[in-house]
Design an enzyme around this catalytic site. Structure first.
Site, PDB file in Angstrom:
ATOM      1  N   THR A  83      50.023  44.353  34.290  1.00  0.00           N
ATOM      2  CA  THR A  83      48.628  44.768  34.243  1.00  0.00           C
ATOM      3  C   THR A  83      48.107  44.936  35.656  1.00  0.00           C
ATOM      4  OG1 THR A  83      46.377  44.142  33.587  1.00  0.00           O
ATOM      5  CG2 THR A  83      47.902  42.333  33.987  1.00  0.00           C
ATOM      6  N   GLU A 128      46.799  39.389  29.460  1.00  0.00           N
ATOM      7  CA  GLU A 128      47.153  37.988  29.721  1.00  0.00           C
ATOM      8  C   GLU A 128      46.971  37.112  28.487  1.00  0.00           C
ATOM      9  OE1 GLU A 128      45.422  39.986  31.627  1.00  0.00           O
ATOM     10  OE2 GLU A 128      45.657  39.579  33.756  1.00  0.00           O
ATOM     11  N   LYS A 175      37.957  50.492  34.396  1.00  0.00           N
ATOM     12  CA  LYS A 175      38.761  50.823  33.227  1.00  0.00           C
ATOM     13  C   LYS A 175      38.339  52.181  32.679  1.00  0.00           C
ATOM     14  CE  LYS A 175      41.259  48.136  29.987  1.00  0.00           C
ATOM     15  NZ  LYS A 175      41.272  47.197  28.886  1.00  0.00           N
ATOM     16  N   TRP A 229      43.610  50.774  33.465  1.00  0.00           N
ATOM     17  CA  TRP A 229      43.031  50.263  34.699  1.00  0.00           C
ATOM     18  C   TRP A 229      43.186  51.213  35.877  1.00  0.00           C
ATOM     19  CZ3 TRP A 229      39.800  46.629  34.102  1.00  0.00           C
ATOM     20  CH2 TRP A 229      39.989  45.622  33.173  1.00  0.00           C
TER      21      TRP A 229
END
Ligand code: AMP
Length: 542
Positions: free
Chosen positions: A186, A331, A439, A444
């Site tokens: 990420t 996460e 975003k 992202w």
């Protein structure tokens, strides 16, 4: 005294074993890269997953070795989900939307040994393969007849030739349920991309919780369409929850436009679909234009970015489809909260119900959350106090892969980088973001990367990248620039300077020239103040 129950490790292989035995005829429908619709069953997926496992054994891949994918949502990707993790290797789903340089960095960091890719990503693989220093095997997700002869990729094999002749029998190994099963990088934090490394245990518990009625409410009666990519947090865990419940799965492949998604929902009698707001906006636009109606869709989970209230009412009021507004993170595997009503809300009028539905929802069992102020003191759940949101639970990371970024936890809690309120009924509402990222359409954009590129231009003295509201993409980046004294720089010149240095969609939509960027006492750019200064600014692309 210990309990006297059997202790069986929670392993991903058990999901596909279950689906085969109890829902063997359950359908898996995929729109392929080739453009056609492919149909198979859980029985087929189970057999072919075992063939994948045999093929990986044949390559002498060790327990825990990483097998990467660059693939759309489809049945072959699903087979890799079970075959790779089930045999004890780690499935690494690469994001094909990233710039090739980012893909190289991530594949090398994760030390991938094998890369399985859809043919539509051949140009990316051609651009990166020589720089991916750990990848020994390249597998194209096609049959032998569709394999290009002159790809220039050493040892390239077709998936069907690689796994198709393998034995259909395979004894899934038993191992510690805490072993790594899959990983996803990420960029939702500062610095280099970091990977969440999921375990078999975390994946199964997450899939179980996700299938519950007050979460995604999945069952054997459902036909499930994950529009959310399988390279984005395991398609929110849907492939696992579907195998656990025996739900039919419908995969959109590369066709994410409004018409293709709507047509698939209708032809495959989809009851439940999942995706980010941008996807649904395109589909609703298509439906409104053509005066179309759903015949089977009952609910849709929308997350990844805040779901606009107008979208919730369009689904609910115009089409009779329940929106489950959900919040989570890579996460967190990703599910944290889902917005479903409580009994006490059922008698409320439509506008009062709507006031609940626009929130990100209640924590599902397994995720504990709290909000804290700047001093670290916990704030009340009154729907007014807002603070940094922290979470913990068995499917929340405790650290990133290879310890990147150090220990992220604060006294055992994971700081999400989101700012939120929680009301007395436990409903979370995200009000802001403390992390410095943007975003766009569910993906992202690192503001630091954008700033670094801008700063490399000889005429730029200082650059700050901030996200601006956009009706389709939720947010788009703009770069605010202070020119060097006496320097001459036009908007178009700076935008052209980004070309080739980052993925096209990560290039800012606009450049704003300013005399000075507000700085804090330590010299840090004060983006909150900057956003405040630019509050009347309108994106030229909006
Ligand atoms: P990712 O790791 O890419 O799944 O992104 C997670 C982040 O996306 C969260 O920390 C939030 O900042 C944002 N996000 C996810 N879902 C929502 C939502 N429903 N509303 C607002 N922001 C969201």
């Amino acid at each position: 005294m210990l309990g006297l129950m059997q202790s069986q490790q929670l392993l991903i292989s058990s999901l596909i074993d279950f689906a085969e035995r109890h829902h063997g005829e359950g359908e898996i429908v995929s729109r392929r890269v080739e453009g056609d619709i492919h149909r198979c069953s859980y029985k087929d997926i189970a057999r072919r997953s075992r063939q994948v496992a045999n093929a990986l054994d044949g390559m002498q891949l060790a327990f825990g070795d990483r097998v990467a994918t660059l693939a759309w949502n489809g049945y072959r990707h699903l087979e890799l989900y079970f075959g790779v993790s089930g045999s004890g290797r780690v499935l690494h789903t690469l994001n094909p939307r990233l710039h090739p340089d980012q893909i190289v960095w991530i594949a090398n960091h994760s030390e991938d040994q094998v890369l399985c890719f859809d043919m539509s990503f051949l140009p990316i693989v051609k651009a990166v393969h020589a720089r991916c220093t750990t990848i020994k095997h390249f597998i194209a997700l096609c049959d032998a007849t569709n394999l290009p002869a002159d790809s220039g990729i050493p040892g390239l094999q077709s998936y069907e030739a690689w796994m198709g002749n393998q034995a259909a029998q395979y004894a899934w190994p038993e191992f510690d349920e805490n072993s790594a099963s899959s990983m996803c990088y990420t960029s939702g934090t500062t610095g280099n991309p970091k990977a969440a490394l999921y375990s078999h245990r975390s994946t199964i518990l997450h899939a179980w919780a996700g299938a519950m009625p007050d979460a995604l409410n999945m069952s054997a009666r459902d036909s499930v369409l994950p529009v959310v990519p399988m390279f984005h947090v395991n398609a929110w865990g849907l492939p696992y929850s579907a195998a656990m419940t025996g739900a039919k799965m419908v995969f959109p492949g590369p066709a994410m436009d409004g018409k293709s998604i709507f047509d698939l929902i209708e032809s495959e009698k989809v009851t439940f679909a999942a995706g980010v707001p941008t996807v649904w906006q395109m589909m609703l636009g298509h439906m409104q234009q053509g005066g179309l109606r759903f015949s089977t869709l009952k609910r849709t989970v929308i997350g990844g970015s805040a779901c606009p209230p107008a979208m919730i009412s369009a689904f609910n009021d115009d089409y009779g489809v329940e929106v489950l507004h959900a919040w989570g993170m890579t996460e967190m595997s990703p599910l944290g909260t889902v917005c479903t009503l409580k009994n006490k809300h059922l008698s409320l009028d439509a506008s009062q119900k709507m006031a609940v539905r626009i929130k990100q929802g209640r924590g599902i069992y397994g995720v504990d959350m709290k909000i804290i102020d700047e001093k670290g003191e916990e704030l009340p759940w009154d729907g007014k106090a807002y603070g940094d949101l922290l979470v913990k639970g068995p499917w929340v990371i405790r650290e990133y892969f290879k310890g990147e970024g150090g220990s992220p936890l604060v006294k055992g809690w994971f700081p999400t980088g989101d700012v939120a309120t929680i009301d007395a009924d436990g409903y979370l509402q995200i009000t802001d973001r403390s992390k410095d990222v943007i975003k766009s359409g569910g993906e992202w954009i690192s503001s630091i990367d954008v700033e670094n590129i801008a700063m490399a231009h000889p005429a730029v003295a200082m650059a700050a990248c901030i996200g601006m509201k956009h009706p389709k993409w939720d947010e788009r980046p703009v770069v605010v620039v202070v020119k060097k004294p006496g320097a001459d720089l036009a908007r178009e010149e700076l935008l052209a300077f980004f070309e080739g240095k980052t993925a096209k969609w990560q290039i800012p939509d606009d450049v704003i020239f300013i005399d000075a960027i507000p700085l804090g006492a330590t010299g840090k750019m004060q983006k909150v103040k900057l956003r405040e200064t630019l509050k009347d600014y309108h994106l030229p692309t909006a």
